[in-house]
Design a protein around this motif. Structure first.
Motif, PDB file in Angstrom:
ATOM      1  N   ASN B  49      39.179  48.438  45.625  1.00  0.00           N
ATOM      2  CA  ASN B  49      39.580  47.830  44.354  1.00  0.00           C
ATOM      3  C   ASN B  49      39.043  46.403  44.198  1.00  0.00           C
ATOM      4  OD1 ASN B  49      41.322  46.191  45.851  1.00  0.00           O
ATOM      5  ND2 ASN B  49      43.066  47.549  45.562  1.00  0.00           N
ATOM      6  N   CYS B  51      40.137  43.821  45.412  1.00  0.00           N
ATOM      7  CA  CYS B  51      41.213  42.833  45.387  1.00  0.00           C
ATOM      8  C   CYS B  51      41.754  42.609  46.802  1.00  0.00           C
ATOM      9  CB  CYS B  51      42.299  43.288  44.426  1.00  0.00           C
ATOM     10  SG  CYS B  51      41.694  43.546  42.736  1.00  0.00           S
ATOM     11  N   TYR B 183      46.308  37.411  45.631  1.00  0.00           N
ATOM     12  CA  TYR B 183      45.328  37.622  44.571  1.00  0.00           C
ATOM     13  C   TYR B 183      44.871  36.289  43.989  1.00  0.00           C
ATOM     14  CZ  TYR B 183      43.105  39.815  40.536  1.00  0.00           C
ATOM     15  OH  TYR B 183      42.204  40.232  39.595  1.00  0.00           O
ATOM     16  N   CYS B 317      43.500  40.679  31.154  1.00  0.00           N
ATOM     17  CA  CYS B 317      44.331  39.718  31.891  1.00  0.00           C
ATOM     18  C   CYS B 317      45.818  39.998  31.756  1.00  0.00           C
ATOM     19  CB  CYS B 317      44.011  38.305  31.437  1.00  0.00           C
ATOM     20  SG  CYS B 317      42.299  37.869  31.766  1.00  0.00           S
ATOM     21  N   SER B 320      48.931  45.150  34.089  1.00  0.00           N
ATOM     22  CA  SER B 320      49.552  45.125  35.417  1.00  0.00           C
ATOM     23  C   SER B 320      49.238  46.362  36.234  1.00  0.00           C
ATOM     24  CB  SER B 320      51.068  44.960  35.286  1.00  0.00           C
ATOM     25  OG  SER B 320      51.380  43.767  34.615  1.00  0.00           O
ATOM     26  N   HIS B 323      43.716  45.485  37.847  1.00  0.00           N
ATOM     27  CA  HIS B 323      43.436  44.057  37.918  1.00  0.00           C
ATOM     28  C   HIS B 323      42.265  43.646  37.028  1.00  0.00           C
ATOM     29  CE1 HIS B 323      46.038  41.573  40.193  1.00  0.00           C
ATOM     30  NE2 HIS B 323      46.218  42.499  41.103  1.00  0.00           N
TER      31      HIS B 323
ATOM     32  N   ASP D 181      49.813  32.750  33.973  1.00  0.00           N
ATOM     33  CA  ASP D 181      49.698  34.138  34.409  1.00  0.00           C
ATOM     34  C   ASP D 181      50.935  34.912  33.976  1.00  0.00           C
ATOM     35  OD1 ASP D 181      48.485  36.278  36.132  1.00  0.00           O
ATOM     36  OD2 ASP D 181      50.420  36.027  37.135  1.00  0.00           O
ATOM     37  N   SER D 320      47.154  45.403  45.574  1.00  0.00           N
ATOM     38  CA  SER D 320      46.590  45.061  44.265  1.00  0.00           C
ATOM     39  C   SER D 320      46.509  46.261  43.324  1.00  0.00           C
ATOM     40  CB  SER D 320      45.197  44.453  44.443  1.00  0.00           C
ATOM     41  OG  SER D 320      45.270  43.287  45.226  1.00  0.00           O
ATOM     42  N   HIS D 323      52.058  47.012  41.731  1.00  0.00           N
ATOM     43  CA  HIS D 323      52.759  45.738  41.776  1.00  0.00           C
ATOM     44  C   HIS D 323      53.993  45.790  42.678  1.00  0.00           C
ATOM     45  CE1 HIS D 323      51.113  42.359  39.787  1.00  0.00           C
ATOM     46  NE2 HIS D 323      50.673  43.090  38.798  1.00  0.00           N
TER      47      HIS D 323
END
Lengths: 373, 373, 373, 373
Positions: B49, B51, B183, B317, B320, B323, D181, D320, D323
Motif C-alpha cells: 500500500n 504506507c 503515517y 485527502c 479513510s 490513503h 487532517d 494503513s 483505521h
C-alpha cells in the motif's frame, strides 16, 4: 410546418459540484433559475467505494429526488448515481434536461443532442445476471430510444443503473441466484445490462444471445460480446433498472452534440484524442486548450479492471485491500483528466461487456461550433 | 588522452518486471548476462500500500540484496523500494548500473547519463522530520553528485529512501519525536529529505533553511520551499537514508540521457509532453509513437495528493478507506501511462516539498537519438 | 523396556513475538538456547491482510526458513504463516518442536502432546478446490498422524497451509480452474483441505465424499460436511500443502497437553469456557486467572465470517472495504483475548468446512497440572 | 401529592435493527404502536467506516429525522449516529424515549432510568479540539442533567455527537485550526467533548482544565484526564454538539435501570462481568443466560485503539489499510458479544479521554428485577 414542432425539443446538460452526497444546494439553485428545463436524468458520481456497501448512492438519490420533488420538477426523471471518485475525480451531478423553446432554432446543427429515459420492471433476485435481465433491459433501451427520437444505432451513450444482490436478497430469493456474492453480482448485473443494450443497438444478434448469456462475464464472453455505447452501474438501492440514452437526433434544437469512442484498454488516449478532434475540440501538448475546455459539458466513460495491460501485469485484480474497480476508475480518471484538463468526469467502474475487456466506451457532450453537425 | 579515461565511465538502466515482491528471477538472469555492469542503484516499485505497514518494500529489498550478494555484485549498491502500484502501474525494478567500456565511445552525446550514490548515517527517531535530517541528506546528496561527476545544479532526479516512525520507535526515542503518528512521519521524513536536496541543488538557500524547516509540511512551507528534482520515499526497513542521483555529465560514454520537468498539478500533461519533446520523443494523438516508446528506458515521477485540483474538490485527502497517496499514484500513473503507452513507471506518492504542492518532479531516461546531447 | 524408548519423544511449544514479518531475532535466540529442540512446525501470524495480496506470509516464511537453516535446524520443518492480526491480536510465531530427553519422564501424564508433519505433492492450479486436493490432503494427514504416533481420531488440531490461485496461475493452468477469482480460490482451497482432514479423522465418510466435493463451499455443503479439528490457511507462496497435526499420544514425555472444542458461532464463549475447564484452567469473572494464564502455551482458532449471527445481520460479508475474514478474525480474536487475557493468539480466518458454518475449531496447548491426563 | 407528579416521568429504550442506513421501517412501526412515547434520543450504529468519509451517519440521521417528523414526533429529539459495525456487530438504532404514565408506578425501583438532552451552539472550525469546545460541552452536559433530573455525578453514560474538520472547513476557518487532517480532528473533537463531560461530572477540576486542554490527545493527557462515563462520536454532518445523558434518578417510574463500568483495556472482561453481576444479570460459562439476555435493553461502550495491549504489540495503530478505530470496535465488539450473547451493541470507536487510554466506559440498560434499585 415541421420546424415549429421540432423546436419544442431541445436538450441541455449542466454539471454541478457537490460538497457531499447529501448536498443539493447547486441543484436547487439551478432548478430555480431554469424553470423551463425538464430534468430527464440526473447522473451523478458520489464519493463512496462504488462497491456493495456504497450507501452514498442511495443517499444522493434520495436527496436529489426530494430536491426535484420540492421544486415540483420530479416527473419521470431517472436518477442514477455511480459511486467512486478515486484519484483526481470530483464528486458531481450532471442534470440532463429537455428545454422548451419558443422560437425555432435558426442555426442549430442538423442533428443535435436528444435524450430519452425508460425503466424496466422490478427484477427478481434470481433474474440478476441472467437472460431475463438482458431482455428486460433490451426493451427498456428501445423504449428510451423512442422517447429520444433516436434510432437505436445512433445512440452515443446508454446509461443503465441496475440492481445487485445482497446476502439478504439472496436468502429471500424465489429461485437460486446466479451468485451469492454481492460484489460478483454487481459485475453480472452490469454485464447483463450491457448485453441488453447491445441487443437493442444491433451489436448483438438474437442468434448470439444464448451464447452471450451463457458466457456472461466469462473471459470468452467478455471478449466476444459487448456494446460500444453501454455504461452500467449497479446499486443497492433499486430493484428495477433505469435506462438513459443520449445521441444526436434530427429535430433537436439543442446547441449541444455528443461524440463517442471506445478505449480499447486503459491506456488508449489516442482513441479519446480522435474523438475530441472529431468534435472539433483542440488539444495542445496533450490537453484541451482553454477555449475547448470551455465547450465541454460532460465526459462519460467506463473504466474496466484488467490483470494485465498491454502484456504487463497490474495489481488491480489481486488487491484485497482495494477493489479492482477503484483501481480502474482512478487510472482512467487520471488519463481523461490529463487530456481534458478537467476533473468532474463521470467515470464509472466495471465495464463488463461494455466495450472490449479492459477498455470501455467514452462519450463527450459539447457545445457545437459553427457549421458543425 | 582525455577520451580514453572518459570511456571508463558509462551508465545504463534496465527495467525488469517482477511477479511478486520476492521475485528476483529477472534480476539474477540480467546480472548473469551483464557481467561488466556494476549496479549502483536498484529502484523498485512493489505492490504494497506504500504506507506505514507496507512490508513488500522490506521483503523486496531483502531478496534483491541477497540476489546481488549471491551474484557477487553487491558493493555499495543502493536498494530503494517504493510501495504502491495502483491502477495500471506494474510492479518492477529498475537497475541503474555503471558499465565498464573498453573502447572510447565514438558518437556519444557530449553529456550523457551518469549515476551517483551515497547514504546518510543512521538517523535518530527524534531527528526524523527535523533539521538534522535535512542536513544529513544535504551532505549525502553532495557526496552522490561527486560520485556522479555531476554539478548539483545538473541533477535531473535525486531519489531518497528515508526512514519513518513506528509506535515502537517513537516509544524508544531518546528525545521527543516530531510526531507519534506513523503515517504523518512518512510525510515529514520525505519533506525533510526533499529540503536536503533543495539545499544541495541551490533551490533552497541557507538563509531560508530555518523558515523552511519550521514550516515543514505546513501549507505555507509546501508552497514556498521545494526541490524540482527531489523524489523521496519512506520505508519501515531502514534507519538511515539512501541517496541516488542521476543527470547528464560530460565524460559519460553512456548512450542514454535524462530529461526532467515538473508537473504543477496532477493534470499537468503539457509539462510532460514538453519534456518528451525536448528529449526528441514523438507523440501521436496524445501517446508516444511505438518507435519513441522503444527508446524510453525509465520514467520516474512523484505524485502528490491534493484536496482540490484546479479549484475542484477531490476526495483523496478525506478518504479513510484509501490513503491519499494511493489515490495520487493511481491518477498520475494513469495520466503518464496514457502519454507513454507504458505501465512500468516508477510513480511514487507523497511529494512534500518535491515540486509544487499537488504536483511533482518527473524524469525520463531515454536512448539519445543521433546528434543529440 | 518401554519407558526408555518413549522417553525419546517429547514435544514443546514456544510463543515468540515478532516486531515485523522479517523479524527472527527471538527465533534465533530461542534456537541457540534450545539446542536439543527439533522444530517440526513454525506456525505464525503475520500482520498482512490475510487475503490474496498478503506478502507478509511469504516474507516471514522466507526469513524463518533462512533462520532455521543458518542455525542448522531446518530439516523437514513445516513453516506455515497465516496473515491477519486484526483488533487486539499480536503478530507472533509458535515453534512446535520435538525435544530429545535423556531420562524417562517420571510423572508425565499418560498421554501428552505429540506432533506430526507431512506435505502433499505440488497441486496443479486446476486441482485447487477440487477432489484431487481433498485426496492429497487426506493422505498427508494420515502420514502426519503416523509421524505423531496419533490415531487420526485423536487429533486435536490439524493445520494445513494450502495454495491459492492468482490471475497468472489461472492463465497458465493446464485445465480449467474452479474459479478465476483469487479471493474465492482461497476459500475453495481451505475447504478442500478441511474435507481432506475430515476424511482422515473419520468425520467424513468415503460414501459422502462426492456429495461433499460437489457442494464445496456451497451453503448446503458447509452445513453438512466439516471437520471439527481442521484449520486451513491459503497462501500465495506455495504450490503444495503443508500439514501439521497435534494431539495427546501415549508415549509422549511432554509436560504439555492439548484440549479442543468447536465454537458453533462467533459468540460461542461457553464452548471455549468448557474447554478451558476441562483443561483444568480457571476462569474468574470471565477471564483466566493469572496462574492459569501462565500455563497456557498456545491458543489456535478458526474464525468464520457470517452474514448473520444468531439471526442478527452483520456487515462482514457485504463490506467492500474490508474483507470478511478480517472482520471475523478481529471479532473472534477479541472474544478469545477477553477469555484468556492474552493477545498472541493464532486466529485464522475463513473456516470453510472447518467446524460449523460461522463457527470453528479451537485448541489450547497447556502445561498439564499434577495428576492430569 | 409528590407521587402523582413523579409518575409523569418514565423512560424506555427500544432496539431496532436496520437493513441499511436508509431504513426506518422498524422505527416508523414502533412510533405508530407507541403513541405516548416521546423520543428524546435516537442513538444508532450505522455501517460505514466510522471515519471521516462515513456518510452513512448523515444519511441515517436524515431519514430518522424525516421519519420522526412524518410521525409528528420530532421535538427536541437528539439524533446521534455512530459509524462502524465491524466484526459481529449489527447495525441498529436505539430509541430512548420518555413515556407518559397515567397511574403512579407502585413497585418501581427507588431510582430508575431517566433521560436528558441538550445541544451546544454551532462551533467554529478553529474551536474544534480546543478549550471553547470543552466549555460549550460542559454547559450542555449540565443542561442535559437538569433535563434528566439527574445530579451530574449520577450520570451513567453521557453521549456526545460532535463535529469534525474537513479540508473545506479548514480552508474556510476564521482562525487557524487545531489540525488540518480530518481523521486527526475526529480524535481531538471527541477528546474535547469528553473533557467537557469530565468537567461537568467533577472528574476534571477547573484547576486542571488548562493542563488537560494543553495535553489534549497527547499521551500524558490521555492517561491523566478522562471521564468514566463519556462517549463521544464525531460526524461530518453537524456543526454543533448533541449531548444525551442517562442515569438512575429518583422520581422516575421506569421499569429500567442503568449500570456502568470502565474497561481498563480492550481485554477487560472482568470489569464487564462485575457490572453485569451488579445489575443482577447472570453469566453461565462466560455468557449471559437466556433469561438475563432477555432483560438487557441496550449495551453502550467505547473502544479505544492501542498500539500495545498488556505489553503486547497490536497492529491497530500502524495499519494503513484499516483505521485504528475499526480494529478497536471489532475487537471490543467481539468480547462484549461473547459476554452478552448479543450483537446489536452500541460500540463506538476512539475513546480519547473517555476512560483510561486503551479502555473505555461501558453501560448496560436493563429491566430491573424485583426489589432492585
Amino acid at each position: 410546418m415541421r420546424q415549429a414542432t421540432l423546436a419544442l425539443r431541445s436538450a441541455t446538460v449542466v454539471r454541478l459540484a457537490t460538497s457531499n452526497p447529501g448536498d443539493t444546494h447547486a441543484l436547487t439553485a439551478w432548478l430555480a433559475s431554469n424553470e423551463r428545463a425538464r430534468p430527464r436524468c440526473v447522473l451523478g458520481k458520489t464519493e463512496g467505494n462504488g462497491c456493495v456497501n456504497d450507501f452514498t448512492r442511495g443517499y444522493a438519490s434520495l436527496v436529489v429526488e426530494q430536491a426535484l420533488r420540492s421544486a415540483g420538477r420530479l416527473e419521470d426523471t431517472s436518477i442514477i448515481m455511480s459511486g467512486g471518485t478515486e484519484g483526481v475525480l470530483t464528486p458531481h451531478i450532471l442534470v440532463f434536461a429537455d428545454v422548451a423553446q419558443d422560437t425555432p432554432s435558426v442555426a442549430g446543427p442538423p442533428t443535435a443532442l436528444s435524450l430519452g429515459v425508460a425503466r424496466t420492471r422490478d427484477l427478481g433476485a434470481h433474474e440478476i445476471g441472467r437472460r431475463a435481465q438482458v431482455e428486460a433491459t433490451h426493451e427498456a433501451v428501445l423504449s428510451a430510444c423512442r422517447d429520444a427520437h433516436l434510432s437505436p444505432a445512433d445512440v452515443c451513450f446508454a446509461q443503465i443503473k441496475c440492481p445487485l444482490l445482497t446476502p439478504k436478497r439472496v436468502a429471500a430469493a424465489a429461485l437460486p441466484c446466479a451468485t451469492h456474492d454481492g460484489y460478483t453480482s454487481m459485475g453480472l448485473s452490469r454485464g447483463a445490462s450491457a448485453l441488453g443494450v447491445a441487443l437493442a443497438t444491433g451489436e448483438l444478434s438474437r442468434g448470439d444471445l444464448d451464447a452471450a448469456v451463457e458466457r456472461l462475464c466469462e473471459p470468452e464472453g467478455l471478449s466476444g460480446f459487448s456494446s460500444s455505447v453501454a455504461s452500467a452501474s449497479a446499486g443497492i438501492e433499486l430493484r428495477h433498472s433505469e435506462v438513459f440514452v443520449l445521441g444526436n437526433a434530427a429535430g433537436s434544437a439543442s446547441p449541444l452534440r455528443a461524440a463517442h469512442c471506445v478505449m480499447r484498454d486503459a491506456l488508449d488516449s489516442p482513441a479519446v484524442c480522435r474523438m475530441l478532434a472529431e468534435a472539433g475540440l483542440s488539444l495542445d501538448n496533450g490537453q484541451l486548450t482553454p477555449a475547448s475546455q470551455a465547450r465541454v459539458r460532460a465526459v462519460l466513460a467506463k473504466a474496466d479492471p484488467a490483470a494485465a495491460v498491454r502484456g504487463e501485469r497490474t495489481t488491480m485484480c489481486s488487491d484485497s485491500d482495494l477493489h479492482a474497480t477503484r483501481h480502474a476508475r482512478a487510472a482512467v480518471g487520471g488519463l481523461l483528466a490529463g487530456l481534458t484538463g478537467c476533473t468532474n468526469l463521470y467515470v464509472s467502474g466495471g465495464a463488463e461487456h461494455q466495450g472490449p475487456a479492459g477498455g470501455g466506451p467514452v462519450c463527450v457532450v459539447y457545445e457545437a461550433g459553427e457549421g458543425e453537425g
